[in-house]
Design a protein around this motif. Structure first.
Motif, mmCIF file in Angstrom:
data_model
loop_
_atom_site.group_PDB
_atom_site.id
_atom_site.type_symbol
_atom_site.label_atom_id
_atom_site.label_comp_id
_atom_site.label_asym_id
_atom_site.label_seq_id
_atom_site.Cartn_x
_atom_site.Cartn_y
_atom_site.Cartn_z
ATOM 1 N N LEU A 256 44.998 7.029 -50.449
ATOM 2 C CA LEU A 256 45.885 7.441 -49.363
ATOM 3 C C LEU A 256 45.425 8.777 -48.774
ATOM 4 C CD1 LEU A 256 48.400 6.905 -47.679
ATOM 5 C CD2 LEU A 256 49.756 8.049 -49.422
ATOM 6 N N LEU A 259 42.714 8.288 -46.259
ATOM 7 C CA LEU A 259 43.215 7.664 -45.033
ATOM 8 C C LEU A 259 44.001 8.678 -44.209
ATOM 9 C CD1 LEU A 259 44.383 4.293 -46.595
ATOM 10 C CD2 LEU A 259 42.321 4.681 -45.263
ATOM 11 N N GLN A 260 44.791 9.500 -44.898
ATOM 12 C CA GLN A 260 45.566 10.513 -44.181
ATOM 13 C C GLN A 260 44.651 11.462 -43.419
ATOM 14 O OE1 GLN A 260 47.757 11.942 -47.547
ATOM 15 N NE2 GLN A 260 49.674 10.972 -46.887
ATOM 16 N N LEU A 288 44.813 -0.186 -39.775
ATOM 17 C CA LEU A 288 43.843 -0.153 -40.869
ATOM 18 C C LEU A 288 43.154 -1.496 -40.911
ATOM 19 C CD1 LEU A 288 46.092 1.323 -43.714
ATOM 20 C CD2 LEU A 288 44.305 2.553 -42.464
ATOM 21 N N LEU A 326 51.128 5.503 -40.920
ATOM 22 C CA LEU A 326 50.201 5.218 -42.018
ATOM 23 C C LEU A 326 50.967 5.011 -43.320
ATOM 24 C CD1 LEU A 326 47.376 5.090 -43.333
ATOM 25 C CD2 LEU A 326 47.478 7.574 -43.564
ATOM 26 N N GLN A 327 51.908 5.904 -43.588
ATOM 27 C CA GLN A 327 52.714 5.830 -44.801
ATOM 28 C C GLN A 327 53.370 4.451 -44.933
ATOM 29 O OE1 GLN A 327 52.764 9.218 -45.959
ATOM 30 N NE2 GLN A 327 53.119 8.323 -47.963
ATOM 31 N N TYR A 330 50.450 1.556 -45.424
ATOM 32 C CA TYR A 330 49.514 1.700 -46.544
ATOM 33 C C TYR A 330 49.934 0.829 -47.731
ATOM 34 C CZ TYR A 330 47.155 3.781 -50.547
ATOM 35 O OH TYR A 330 46.426 3.969 -51.687
ATOM 36 N N LYS A 332 48.701 0.008 -51.735
ATOM 37 C CA LYS A 332 47.814 0.357 -52.837
ATOM 38 C C LYS A 332 47.021 -0.879 -53.262
ATOM 39 C CE LYS A 332 48.094 3.788 -56.287
ATOM 40 N NZ LYS A 332 48.751 4.663 -57.149
#
Ligand SMILES: [Mg+2]
Length: 418
Positions: A256, A259-260, A288, A326-327, A330, A332
């Motif tokens: 993450l 990506l951030q 993404l 994004l959060q 995203y 995992k």
């Protein structure tokens, strides 16, 4: 061959899927805070100009039309559904705005028939009508899409003829400002300096002259008009409707934090472009992408639209919105190959912005801050000032293991004589 798939009157179409009563009726979508018209159905186009503030629409027109607040969550999700559907029927899809994507169309005997089927499937599975333009380059596919959309006899799919004779007639009907990436200023200069008026004129232009008097970018456009593909999505210049910044990572990453960082860079680069062309954006799209060639890995291509509270060009607000997006998307355990940010529903800065009415003092201050950052970066080099600090050696940065020394610009990289 390349196809450009474009959703017809996208926001209006999304509304119609869930409210079929609106079919055939004039509808308009309003910017945040219901400020001004940012999207129109075909029926509304002759009645209300684009960008008109809602309160200025005359009462007798208001009575016969439907105005809706922008529902970015819905549009973002419908966009995702359309692209997911298309993804099942094409080798590769590259979204280019919330309602447009380029698709690879190699290996089909009858491309037009395939695209007609695709169009029917998208309509069946999502409810959204689309048009598809087909040609050998992105620039030509854009023009083909115009024809697919405007000339009803083609039923939403148009493939540009590949022979010069066939193309000539078609390109002569397009003025240069209708060509992808050719802005009004360039168009005027082309007309007065070189007497170039139509897409066909530009196709015939002298490459060297175009490069010298204009730019390498415009030279590429000329080549694209000749059928030589040379424009990449990532290096598009001054689009009018939306700005996209994205890049593939140097290596796959699922962190993450990485990506951030990438999203922050793309968002601030987008904001810089936005200020450069004196526009403000109404919403931010974040996407993404995993590596489609790695069939052994989980495939996940999410995107989301985050509305901005008011139309803005402030890097900090745009970054904030992008991070929020994004959060949300995203996941995992997925390894991503690409991340990007699109700025949506641009309009000219200071044109009826409600924001200016209410917070003029702080907005002036913010403008100054952004101008200062931009001018320092222009003078002292890209990324001299960055928001939030970016690692030089971040693992996702473009691979540069094969970079030669910067012989002429770095003292510590001078060529060794002995
Ligand atoms: Mg569209």
């Amino acid at each position: 061959m390349i196809g450009l798939i474009d959703c017809n009157n996208f926001y209006a179409s999304c509304e119609r899927v869930f409210n079929p009563k609106l079919e055939g009726k004039p509808i308009g979508i309003l910017s945040n805070n219901d400020g001004c018209v940012i999207a129109r159905s075909n029926e509304l186009k002759p009645l209300v100009p684009m960008g008109m503030p809602a309160f200025q629409i005359p009462t007798h027109i208001r009575k016969q039309i439907t105005l809706l607040s922008s529902n970015y969550e819905l549009y973002g999700d419908m966009s995702q559904r359309v692209f997911d559907t298309v993804r099942n029927y094409t080798a590769d899809i590259e979204p280019y705005s919330i309602d447009e994507a380029f698709i690879q169309l190699n290996g089909f005997n009858d491309i037009t028939t395939h695209c007609q089927k695709l169009r029917a499937i998208v309509k069946r599975d999502t409810g959204i009508p689309v048009s598809i333009g087909i040609a050998s380059t992105r620039t030509l596919a854009k023009l083909a899409n115009h024809i697919a959309k405007k000339q009803t006899i083609h039923q939403g799919v148009y493939c540009l003829p590949t022979n010069e004779k066939g193309q000539r007639k078609i390109l002569q009907a397009f003025t240069i400002d209708e060509i992808w990436g050719v802005g009004r200023r360039i168009a005027e200069k082309l007309q007065t300096l070189l007497g170039i008026y139509t897409a066909w004129d530009l196709r015939q232009a002298n490459l060297k002259q175009i490069r010298q008097q204009f730019s390498v970018v415009l030279e590429r456009t000329v080549l694209e008009l000749r059928g030589i593909a040379c424009i990449e999505l990532d290096d598009l210049s001054t689009p009018k409707k939306n700005i996209m910044t994205s890049r593939s990572f140097g290596c796959l990453t699922g962190e993450l934090f990485d990506l951030q960082e990438a999203i922050r860079i793309h968002a601030s680069r987008g904001a810089e472009k936005l200020r450069n062309q004196k526009s403000v954006a109404n919403a931010v799209l974040v996407f993404l992408k995993t590596n489609r060639f790695r069939k052994d890995l989980i495939q996940y291509h999410p995107s989301i639209v985050v509305p901005l509270t008011f139309a803005t060009d402030d890097s900090r607000l745009i970054i904030q919105a992008a991070q929020k997006g994004l959060q949300t998307i995203y996941k995992k355990g997925c390894l991503f190959m690409k991340a990007g940010v699109m700025l949506l529903d641009l309009k000219a800065k200071n044109s009826n912005s409600q924001y200016d009415l209410f917070t003029s003092k702080s907005s002036q201050k913010n403008d100054k801050l952004m101008q200062t950052i931009d001018s320092i970066n222009q003078k002292m080099g890209k990324n001299t000032i960055q928001l939030g600090g970016i690692r030089q050696q971040a693992p996702w940065q473009i691979k540069r293991e094969r970079l030669s020394q910067r012989y002429t610009t770095r003292w510590d990289e001078l060529p060794l004589v002995k």
